[in-house]
Design a protein around this motif. Structure first.
Motif, PDB file in Angstrom:
ATOM      1  N   ILE A  92      25.811  20.263  45.190  1.00  0.00           N
ATOM      2  CA  ILE A  92      26.557  19.358  44.302  1.00  0.00           C
ATOM      3  C   ILE A  92      27.816  20.053  43.798  1.00  0.00           C
ATOM      4  O   ILE A  92      28.912  19.487  43.814  1.00  0.00           O
ATOM      5  N   GLN A  93      27.638  21.296  43.359  1.00  0.00           N
ATOM      6  CA  GLN A  93      28.772  22.088  42.858  1.00  0.00           C
ATOM      7  C   GLN A  93      29.839  22.256  43.936  1.00  0.00           C
ATOM      8  O   GLN A  93      31.040  22.081  43.685  1.00  0.00           O
ATOM      9  N   MET A  94      29.408  22.614  45.139  1.00  0.00           N
ATOM     10  CA  MET A  94      30.349  22.842  46.240  1.00  0.00           C
ATOM     11  C   MET A  94      31.064  21.554  46.627  1.00  0.00           C
ATOM     12  O   MET A  94      32.261  21.560  46.915  1.00  0.00           O
ATOM     13  N   SER A  95      30.342  20.440  46.635  1.00  0.00           N
ATOM     14  CA  SER A  95      30.946  19.158  47.019  1.00  0.00           C
ATOM     15  C   SER A  95      31.986  18.696  46.013  1.00  0.00           C
ATOM     16  O   SER A  95      33.035  18.176  46.388  1.00  0.00           O
ATOM     17  N   LYS A  96      31.692  18.896  44.727  1.00  0.00           N
ATOM     18  CA  LYS A  96      32.596  18.405  43.682  1.00  0.00           C
ATOM     19  C   LYS A  96      33.804  19.302  43.477  1.00  0.00           C
ATOM     20  O   LYS A  96      34.907  18.815  43.231  1.00  0.00           O
ATOM     21  N   THR A  97      33.589  20.623  43.528  1.00  0.00           N
ATOM     22  CA  THR A  97      34.662  21.545  43.140  1.00  0.00           C
ATOM     23  C   THR A  97      35.141  22.462  44.264  1.00  0.00           C
ATOM     24  O   THR A  97      36.126  23.165  44.088  1.00  0.00           O
ATOM     25  N   GLY A  98      34.412  22.493  45.386  1.00  0.00           N
ATOM     26  CA  GLY A  98      34.749  23.441  46.448  1.00  0.00           C
ATOM     27  C   GLY A  98      34.311  24.857  46.104  1.00  0.00           C
ATOM     28  O   GLY A  98      34.752  25.810  46.726  1.00  0.00           O
ATOM     29  N   GLN A  99      33.415  24.980  45.125  1.00  0.00           N
ATOM     30  CA  GLN A  99      32.976  26.295  44.665  1.00  0.00           C
ATOM     31  C   GLN A  99      31.458  26.407  44.662  1.00  0.00           C
ATOM     32  O   GLN A  99      30.773  25.568  44.085  1.00  0.00           O
ATOM     33  N   SER A 100      30.959  27.455  45.306  1.00  0.00           N
ATOM     34  CA  SER A 100      29.566  27.835  45.113  1.00  0.00           C
ATOM     35  C   SER A 100      29.501  28.568  43.782  1.00  0.00           C
ATOM     36  O   SER A 100      30.528  28.823  43.147  1.00  0.00           O
ATOM     37  N   PHE A 101      28.288  28.942  43.354  1.00  0.00           N
ATOM     38  CA  PHE A 101      28.181  29.695  42.102  1.00  0.00           C
ATOM     39  C   PHE A 101      28.953  31.009  42.196  1.00  0.00           C
ATOM     40  O   PHE A 101      29.639  31.404  41.266  1.00  0.00           O
ATOM     41  N   GLY A 102      28.830  31.679  43.339  1.00  0.00           N
ATOM     42  CA  GLY A 102      29.544  32.941  43.538  1.00  0.00           C
ATOM     43  C   GLY A 102      31.051  32.765  43.505  1.00  0.00           C
ATOM     44  O   GLY A 102      31.773  33.553  42.888  1.00  0.00           O
ATOM     45  N   LYS A 103      31.539  31.729  44.183  1.00  0.00           N
ATOM     46  CA  LYS A 103      32.988  31.473  44.189  1.00  0.00           C
ATOM     47  C   LYS A 103      33.488  31.140  42.789  1.00  0.00           C
ATOM     48  O   LYS A 103      34.581  31.552  42.391  1.00  0.00           O
ATOM     49  N   ARG A 104      32.699  30.388  42.038  1.00  0.00           N
ATOM     50  CA  ARG A 104      33.106  30.050  40.668  1.00  0.00           C
ATOM     51  C   ARG A 104      33.235  31.320  39.825  1.00  0.00           C
ATOM     52  O   ARG A 104      34.208  31.489  39.081  1.00  0.00           O
ATOM     53  N   LEU A 105      32.267  32.212  39.943  1.00  0.00           N
ATOM     54  CA  LEU A 105      32.313  33.462  39.177  1.00  0.00           C
ATOM     55  C   LEU A 105      33.493  34.335  39.588  1.00  0.00           C
ATOM     56  O   LEU A 105      34.057  35.058  38.761  1.00  0.00           O
ATOM     57  N   MET A 106      33.881  34.258  40.859  1.00  0.00           N
ATOM     58  CA  MET A 106      34.992  35.084  41.346  1.00  0.00           C
ATOM     59  C   MET A 106      36.346  34.389  41.215  1.00  0.00           C
ATOM     60  O   MET A 106      37.371  34.957  41.565  1.00  0.00           O
TER      61      MET A 106
END
Length: 197
Positions: A92-106
């Motif tokens: 869900i996160q990746m679909s909405k924002t293009g970010q996995s949890f790791g990508k969001r943190l980085m």
């Protein structure tokens, strides 16, 4: 506008196709992408470990069973449920924002080469699902060829081809001439950029 080592120009076509708008984004560093991958792997391991803890708790305090079959079944169910819940939130996160949890943190994210959010199809289905299926098919095919036709040692061959495509992608992360795009990026027509602050 020419591409630089750290920037990528995107032609964004308007809906009327009469005007072109060019925007410039800063590419994510290879180290940020590697760090995001490591974070995601650690989170996946942590979620699986939580599944193990839940299973042991369930077997000991709810089922109160010492049967090996019950313990194994409980482990499989609890780990699978934990990983499924994690995957749903991640997708869900990746679909909405293009970010996995790791990508969001980085502080990085995936966008299409047209500058748009690739959504579920680009970010999850193509970059993760289809790519991993293709990688597995290639690995199994080459292992079968090298082990059965050329008598290579099975374990060494499996390890070699299991990590071949990830290794190629790792090398591609450092190729500035191709905008640090990996095989997944080419498959899904995406790039990974720094998030604007």
């Amino acid at each position: 506008m020419s591409n630089t080592q750290e920037n990528f120009s995107i032609n964004n076509h308007e809906y009327d196709h009469t005007a072109d708008m060019e925007i410039e984004v800063e590419l994510a560093s290879p180290w940020n992408r590697i760090s995001a991958y490591i974070i995601n792997s650690l989170l996946l391991t942590l979620v699986a470990f939580i599944g193990v803890i839940l299973s042991l708790f369930f077997v000991k305090f709810v089922l109160r069973s010492k049967s090996e079959d019950i313990v194994i079944l409980s482990l499989i169910i609890c780990i699978s449920i934990s990983l499924l819940i994690y995957a749903i939130f991640q997708f869900i996160q990746m679909s909405k924002t293009g970010q996995s949890f790791g990508k969001r943190l980085m502080g990085i994210k995936v966008i299409g080469i047209d500058g748009q959010n690739p959504g579920f199809v680009g970010t999850v289905l193509l970059r993760e699902g289809i790519f991993n299926i293709i990688a597995e098919i290639i690995s199994v095919t080459f292992v079968a060829i090298f082990v059965h036709l050329f008598n290579f040692p099975e374990l060494a061959t499996e390890l070699l081809f299991a990590y071949l495509l990830p290794f190629i992608c790792l090398i591609m992360l450092f190729r500035k001439s191709t905008n640090q795009r990996t095989l997944q990026d080419y498959l899904a027509r995406t790039i990974v950029i720094k998030v604007e602050k």
